[in-house]
Design a protein around this motif. Structure first.
Motif, PDB file in Angstrom:
ATOM      1  N   TYR A 182      -2.463   8.130  -9.456  1.00  0.00           N
ATOM      2  CA  TYR A 182      -3.723   7.482  -9.840  1.00  0.00           C
ATOM      3  C   TYR A 182      -3.606   5.957  -9.965  1.00  0.00           C
ATOM      4  N   THR A 183      -2.403   5.422  -9.753  1.00  0.00           N
ATOM      5  CA  THR A 183      -2.191   3.994  -9.987  1.00  0.00           C
ATOM      6  C   THR A 183      -1.443   3.386  -8.810  1.00  0.00           C
ATOM      7  N   ASN A 184      -2.123   2.546  -8.069  1.00  0.00           N
ATOM      8  CA  ASN A 184      -1.563   1.982  -6.844  1.00  0.00           C
ATOM      9  C   ASN A 184      -1.071   0.556  -7.092  1.00  0.00           C
ATOM     10  N   ILE A 185       0.108   0.436  -7.723  1.00  0.00           N
ATOM     11  CA  ILE A 185       0.596  -0.917  -7.982  1.00  0.00           C
ATOM     12  C   ILE A 185       1.129  -1.581  -6.719  1.00  0.00           C
ATOM     13  N   SER A 186       1.522  -0.789  -5.715  1.00  0.00           N
ATOM     14  CA  SER A 186       2.049  -1.402  -4.497  1.00  0.00           C
ATOM     15  C   SER A 186       1.004  -2.290  -3.824  1.00  0.00           C
ATOM     16  N   ARG A 228      16.146   1.222  -1.641  1.00  0.00           N
ATOM     17  CA  ARG A 228      15.899   2.550  -1.062  1.00  0.00           C
ATOM     18  C   ARG A 228      14.485   3.041  -1.365  1.00  0.00           C
ATOM     19  N   SER A 229      14.051   2.842  -2.604  1.00  0.00           N
ATOM     20  CA  SER A 229      12.796   3.457  -3.056  1.00  0.00           C
ATOM     21  C   SER A 229      11.572   2.611  -2.758  1.00  0.00           C
ATOM     22  N   GLY A 230      11.717   1.299  -2.836  1.00  0.00           N
ATOM     23  CA  GLY A 230      10.550   0.444  -2.731  1.00  0.00           C
ATOM     24  C   GLY A 230       9.651   0.611  -3.950  1.00  0.00           C
ATOM     25  N   LEU A 231       8.486   0.025  -3.856  1.00  0.00           N
ATOM     26  CA  LEU A 231       7.533   0.139  -4.955  1.00  0.00           C
ATOM     27  C   LEU A 231       6.862   1.512  -4.948  1.00  0.00           C
ATOM     28  N   PRO A 232       6.488   2.038  -6.111  1.00  0.00           N
ATOM     29  CA  PRO A 232       5.806   3.343  -6.156  1.00  0.00           C
ATOM     30  C   PRO A 232       4.492   3.315  -5.375  1.00  0.00           C
ATOM     31  N   THR A 233       4.169   4.449  -4.769  1.00  0.00           N
ATOM     32  CA  THR A 233       2.917   4.584  -4.024  1.00  0.00           C
ATOM     33  C   THR A 233       2.151   5.794  -4.539  1.00  0.00           C
ATOM     34  N   LEU A 234       0.918   5.936  -4.058  1.00  0.00           N
ATOM     35  CA  LEU A 234       0.078   7.053  -4.487  1.00  0.00           C
ATOM     36  C   LEU A 234       0.618   8.401  -4.019  1.00  0.00           C
TER      37      LEU A 234
END
Length: 436
Positions: free
Chosen positions: A49-53, A36-42
């Protein structure tokens, strides 16, 4: 194959191959959350401040157990922490606990070390069922859920009541990114019984030229009058990325002391949660980031004061040079029943380059009226008067700057109570600052 399809296939295969009732239920609930959530986004405030996607534009794979090559053994030898001869050394290889590479020096009367799956099938089953996955109540994003979706090869540590552990625990995380982009997902559950004393240190190494991503979750449960020291050292390559969640629950009045040191790496996110579930808990959180190149370190702390008369103190420091990025977000929550809470938080930062950036966000959420809470934040440059003083006495500018940075870092390093680890850390910092 895209990462999402790959994760789905791997999840189905894991559930079929390991039908443990407890784990399959936890995994499924969290894989549904991840789907449902997927990877975190900005767009998410906690990740602005952290774009791991963006890192997952590459196709990551779970590394198999693999063969223990000479290069792996050599890397493991190189990353050993000073004092290892007198420590319990536990190794995670590609995110899975590797008993064959580990050395347990404490007797079983002082320390129980089990693969997590074995703990579930033992007398500790009820304890694991009660505490495994509690961090999901506080961290609900997709990357945390991804770790819990793939619990496999985890670690269970149990320190019995009253044991003053003579040998600290060193955990080495070794990832092999030699053949493909590797995703490692270590999982640990640590239970510290009443009146026990426990010291734990973690460090990381990625070998190979491909990208490595370590997505770790460690949950620590602390009982009455126990004393826990937790240390994390991050000094990996620029191709090594991490999200780390350390979730500590103080179930009864106890003492927790943590230090997080970040020197080198790619994109790094540290979540450190303290939940004070009993009256009179005490905790101290310290952090130091000395960053250069394009290293990106994002430290998030959260202290949830749920009961009265608790005390917490936080001090996080960072130095950002070149094009590096340092982020600190500290959140203190004081619940309505947590009267007479004392909570202090400070973030101190030095910016050495116009291309570097520092973002600090101290936060207080207070729902009780009889408390003492404060926070503060500073961002500046090296003291010009101190620099001039040193140079006037014949010290070259570069050496003078190193001396001042050592002084800036000293009060964090001094909080490392484990003497061999402190010496190891001082050596790493000296080498790091001495590189031109």
């Amino acid at each position: 194959m895209t990462n999402v399809n790959y994760f789905k296939d791997q999840f189905s295969a894991l559930q079929a191959s390991d039908p443990n009732e407890l784990l399959t239920g936890i995994r499924k609930e969290n894989f549904d959350t991840f789907s449902r959530s997927g990877l975190p986004t900005l767009r998410q405030e906690e990740w602005k401040y952290t774009n791991i996607s963006s890192l997952f534009d590459k196709d990551y794979e779970f590394a198999g157990d693999g063969k223990i090559s000479p290069s792996l053994l050599s890397s493991l030898e190189e990353m050993r922490i000073e004092g290892y001869q007198e420590a319990n050394e536990l190794v995670f290889l590609n995110g899975r606990y590797a008993p064959s590479l580990s050395a347990i020096r404490s007797p079983e009367t002082q320390l129980i070390v089990l693969p997590l799956e074995e703990a579930i099938d033992s007398k500790y089953k009820a304890l694991v069922a009660m505490h495994l996955g509690q961090s999901s109540s506080y961290i609900k994003d997709g990357i945390h859920a991804l770790n819990t979706s793939f619990i496999q090869g985890g670690l269970f540590l149990y320190i019995p009541k009253g044991q003053q552990l003579q040998h600290p625990v060193y955990i080495y995380h070794l990832s092999d990114a030699g053949q493909h982009h590797t995703l490692s997902q270590p999982r640990s559950l640590v239970y510290v019984e009443a009146q026990a004393k426990f010291q734990l240190a973690e460090t990381y190494r990625t070998i190979g030229s491909c990208e490595g991503f370590t997505n770790e979750v460690m949950e620590i449960v602390v009982e009455a009058d126990a004393f826990v020291e937790y240390y994390k050292i991050q000094n990996d390559g620029s191709n090594a990325h991490q999200t780390n969640t350390t979730h500590i629950r103080q179930m009864e009045k106890s003492h927790v002391h943590t230090v997080v040191l970040s020197l080198n790496g790619g994109m790094v996110r540290n979540n450190l949660n303290l939940v004070m579930d009993a009256r009179g808990n005490e905790t101290h959180l310290y952090g130091l980031s000395l960053l250069r190149g394009k290293t990106h370190v994002d430290n998030h702390t959260m202290i949830d004061n749920k009961m009265p008369d608790c005390y917490s103190n936080q001090l996080y420091k960072s130095v950002a040079d070149d094009a590096s990025t340092s982020i600190f977000s500290g959140r203190i929550i004081v619940q309505p029943d947590a009267q007479k809470t004392n909570a202090y938080q400070s973030s101190k930062n030095i910016l050495l380059s116009e291309l570097a950036s520092i973002n600090a966000k101290p936060q207080l959420e207070i729902f009780a009226d009889d408390v003492k809470c404060s926070h503060g934040c500073t961002v500046g440059q090296l003291d010009e008067e101190a620099l001039y003083y040193l140079r006037a006495r014949g010290i070259p500018k570069e050496n003078a700057e190193i001396l001042l940075l050592h002084a800036f870092a000293a009060d964090i390093v001094d909080q490392i109570k484990l003497e061999p680890l402190q010496k190891h850390t001082e050596k790493l910092i000296y080498e790091h600052l001495s590189v031109s």
